[in-house]
Design a protein around this motif. Sequence first.
Motif, PDB file in Angstrom:
ATOM      1  N   GLY A   1       0.788  -1.229   0.000  1.00 33.62           N
ATOM      2  CA  GLY A   1       0.000   0.000   0.000  1.00 33.62           C
ATOM      3  C   GLY A   1       0.814   1.269   0.000  1.00 33.62           C
ATOM      4  N   MET A   2       2.145   1.156   0.189  1.00 36.59           N
ATOM      5  CA  MET A   2       2.986   2.340   0.097  1.00 36.59           C
ATOM      6  C   MET A   2       3.227   2.677  -1.379  1.00 36.59           C
ATOM      7  SD  MET A   2       3.325   2.935   3.286  1.00 36.59           S
ATOM      8  CE  MET A   2       4.607   4.164   3.459  1.00 36.59           C
ATOM      9  N   TYR A   3       3.559   3.942  -1.624  1.00 40.31           N
ATOM     10  CA  TYR A   3       3.778   4.407  -2.996  1.00 40.31           C
ATOM     11  C   TYR A   3       5.240   4.811  -3.190  1.00 40.31           C
ATOM     12  CZ  TYR A   3      -1.302   4.566  -3.148  1.00 40.31           C
ATOM     13  OH  TYR A   3      -2.629   4.225  -3.094  1.00 40.31           O
ATOM     14  N   LEU A   4       5.741   4.558  -4.392  1.00 43.98           N
ATOM     15  CA  LEU A   4       7.138   4.831  -4.709  1.00 43.98           C
ATOM     16  C   LEU A   4       7.243   5.800  -5.883  1.00 43.98           C
ATOM     17  CD1 LEU A   4       8.671   1.215  -4.599  1.00 43.98           C
ATOM     18  CD2 LEU A   4       8.463   2.864  -2.720  1.00 43.98           C
ATOM     19  N   TRP A   5       8.282   6.653  -5.809  1.00 40.43           N
ATOM     20  CA  TRP A   5       8.576   7.609  -6.873  1.00 40.43           C
ATOM     21  C   TRP A   5      10.069   7.538  -7.161  1.00 40.43           C
ATOM     22  CZ3 TRP A   5       4.024  10.568  -7.828  1.00 40.43           C
ATOM     23  CH2 TRP A   5       3.052  10.470  -6.839  1.00 40.43           C
ATOM     24  N   LEU A   6      10.448   7.620  -8.435  1.00 37.75           N
ATOM     25  CA  LEU A   6      11.835   7.458  -8.853  1.00 37.75           C
ATOM     26  C   LEU A   6      12.302   8.680  -9.634  1.00 37.75           C
ATOM     27  CD1 LEU A   6      11.437   3.827 -10.271  1.00 37.75           C
ATOM     28  CD2 LEU A   6      11.953   4.488  -7.901  1.00 37.75           C
ATOM     29  N   SER A   7      13.552   9.098  -9.394  1.00 36.15           N
ATOM     30  CA  SER A   7      14.121  10.247 -10.102  1.00 36.15           C
ATOM     31  C   SER A   7      15.597  10.000 -10.362  1.00 36.15           C
ATOM     32  CB  SER A   7      13.962  11.534  -9.278  1.00 36.15           C
ATOM     33  OG  SER A   7      12.602  11.877  -9.124  1.00 36.15           O
ATOM     34  N   ALA A   8      16.046  10.337 -11.567  1.00 39.69           N
ATOM     35  CA  ALA A   8      17.455  10.231 -11.931  1.00 39.69           C
ATOM     36  C   ALA A   8      18.023  11.617 -12.207  1.00 39.69           C
ATOM     37  CB  ALA A   8      17.616   9.339 -13.165  1.00 39.69           C
ATOM     38  N   PHE A   9      19.273  11.820 -11.801  1.00 38.98           N
ATOM     39  CA  PHE A   9      19.985  13.084 -12.021  1.00 38.98           C
ATOM     40  C   PHE A   9      21.214  12.791 -12.884  1.00 38.98           C
ATOM     41  CE2 PHE A   9      17.820  13.248  -8.019  1.00 38.98           C
ATOM     42  CZ  PHE A   9      17.565  14.572  -7.671  1.00 38.98           C
ATOM     43  N   ASN A  10      21.339  13.430 -14.010  1.00 36.97           N
ATOM     44  CA  ASN A  10      22.503  13.252 -14.872  1.00 36.97           C
ATOM     45  C   ASN A  10      23.422  14.465 -14.716  1.00 36.97           C
ATOM     46  OD1 ASN A  10      24.343  12.549 -16.799  1.00 36.97           O
ATOM     47  ND2 ASN A  10      22.940  12.624 -18.532  1.00 36.97           N
ATOM     48  N   HIS A  11      24.456  14.347 -13.901  1.00 46.40           N
ATOM     49  CA  HIS A  11      25.341  15.438 -13.452  1.00 46.40           C
ATOM     50  C   HIS A  11      24.575  16.754 -13.333  1.00 46.40           C
ATOM     51  CE1 HIS A  11      26.237  15.394 -17.889  1.00 46.40           C
ATOM     52  NE2 HIS A  11      26.271  16.701 -17.761  1.00 46.40           N
ATOM     53  N   SER A  12      23.507  16.693 -12.564  1.00 45.22           N
ATOM     54  CA  SER A  12      22.657  17.860 -12.337  1.00 45.22           C
ATOM     55  C   SER A  12      22.351  17.986 -10.854  1.00 45.22           C
ATOM     56  CB  SER A  12      21.353  17.733 -13.127  1.00 45.22           C
ATOM     57  OG  SER A  12      20.494  18.835 -12.878  1.00 45.22           O
ATOM     58  N   GLN A  13      22.363  19.206 -10.368  1.00 46.72           N
ATOM     59  CA  GLN A  13      22.139  19.457  -8.942  1.00 46.72           C
ATOM     60  C   GLN A  13      20.680  19.233  -8.549  1.00 46.72           C
ATOM     61  OE1 GLN A  13      23.494  23.354  -7.829  1.00 46.72           O
ATOM     62  NE2 GLN A  13      23.406  22.941  -5.631  1.00 46.72           N
ATOM     63  N   THR A  14      19.758  19.769  -9.316  1.00 45.47           N
ATOM     64  CA  THR A  14      18.338  19.675  -8.944  1.00 45.47           C
ATOM     65  C   THR A  14      17.411  19.275 -10.080  1.00 45.47           C
ATOM     66  OG1 THR A  14      18.062  22.058  -9.359  1.00 45.47           O
ATOM     67  CG2 THR A  14      18.548  21.376  -7.088  1.00 45.47           C
ATOM     68  N   ARG A  15      17.848  19.370 -11.329  1.00 44.89           N
ATOM     69  CA  ARG A  15      16.946  19.109 -12.460  1.00 44.89           C
ATOM     70  C   ARG A  15      16.902  17.601 -12.759  1.00 44.89           C
ATOM     71  NH1 ARG A  15      15.053  23.599 -14.998  1.00 44.89           N
ATOM     72  NH2 ARG A  15      16.088  25.560 -14.435  1.00 44.89           N
TER      73      ARG A  15
END
Length: 559
Positions: free
Chosen positions: A531-545
């Motif tokens: 029931g928990m939710y997951l979110w994924l994010s990748a950074f390609n030599h980027s500080q915040t984008r």
Amino acid sequence: MAQGSRPSFIALSRKQTPRLTLWLSHVLLLPLLLTLFLSGMQIARANHPNSLAHYFGAWLPQGQVHLWHQISALVLVAAIVSYIIYQLLWGRFKRLVIAKQISGGNKFFRIGIAVSLLCLAGSVASGLAIYLLPVRPAWLNQIHPLLAWFTLGAGLLHVFTALVVRGLLNSGRFLLPQGSLGWRGTAVFSFAAVVSVVLWSVSATQYPRLLMVKIHQPLSLDGEGRNPLWSQAPALKVRTSNGANMPGGVTDIEIRALHDGQSGYFLLRWADATRSLTHLPLQKTAEGWKVLQSSALNADENQFYEDKFALMISRSGQFAGAGATHLGTKPHGERPGSASGRGLHYTLDGSITDVWHWKAVRTGTSIGQADDNYFGAPRPSKSEYKRYTAGYQKDLDCEHLVRWENNDALLKPECGGFVSNWREYSDDIVQPLRLPKSASVLKRMGSPNLDPELSDVGSWWLNWEDTEKYNPDNDHFPLGTVIPSVLSLGPLSQGRGDVSAKASWNHGFWTLELKRSLMAPDEYDLPLETGMYLWLSAFNHSQTRHSYHLQPLRLELQL
């Protein structure tokens, strides 16, 4: 307009078109389109630094803009569906014919309406594709905002031609309610409200399922995913968008999940053309040691930065970040805005989201961990840059990891972690906190490569014990020398060190393994449970984008 007074663009009926229908179509449609366009501009402003929307930041909506954009889009779709049904009930679609013999300004009026409808249809179709398709073509992310601008232009053309052809007085009558809607109209517009609620409910529950398969022995991490136990876990692919330095801003992330009853494990793999470990390095110049960066003080560095990855866990499945993403220059009233002006992460209801932040140099290859952080209520930041980060905070940690006395740093060895190799950073030229004890220490870095489009080699951090306090008299390094900005103190302790991580980069792909207890280790963590939710994010030599996806994954543990 009286019947037969002039040719009509659309002949809906032999009787006069009900004025109330026209009034509803204009008065309800205009606010929806305006909300969609302005919220879309704010989203574009956050995602694309060169967007035209960048110049309108102060006039755009702020806060949970993704949510407003979604709600407005669902209501618009419901209104379109209901209007089509309304016309079918009255048997009018067979009479939707364009008159062949129309001259003068009416021709431009017809063109304005036709172009507006075509652009609106394209905007709605591309938006639905972005929202519904888990894996979609990258060009959709470019064409959707373009169609929105065309829709605005076509709408303005429609208004202009209406004023020219019909005049100000006749055009203004569309904004005044006249006539009766009738039972069919009342039923259909009520149906529109029901459709909106249904669409909202379905969109908030029908999320991809990530099965966390149970294994009967602990799994050791190697950072390559070679353990045969991983083959038992089904792979789920998530398309993420709007990441800096990615082809079309898009990268697909593959995720697998296992648990042994005590710990949960995640295997993640995503494309990245370069292995980027050069994190704000220091280079000796004639003026002093210079921080190599392009926009780090604005929290928007996209050249001299390490690769990163974030996995967020939440109890909420709310669209676009579980209610913790707030866009705008100052989204939280009188509180400060972010350094980049793009937005802040925080929650409004006292809840938290658990964020595992793997940083290739600072926590990954140096100490084999992911930094255990969270998004919660806004409060002052402990960032070394002293920038305001609202609800983006670190888990439990040693108080005053670094405190300054007599221009020196006193560290608590039991804390572990990392510190930046400068005492204060407000300009490119800094005084290093520490220098390598000898030039041989720098051999671990290999030959420094300062081209962000090429892969780094070697190690881009300095172990604290391999350095000494900075002293100008001992600074004998030649001009041009490059040293890392990351001082590593060993594994993170307390709450920040709850997540183990191993990673490797090979042939254009990062492979990352993460491990943590299924139970929440402390008050700023969330358990790994069904029931928990997951979110994924990748950074390609980027500080915040970073790249991101709008709909979460729903975790399901195999018993």
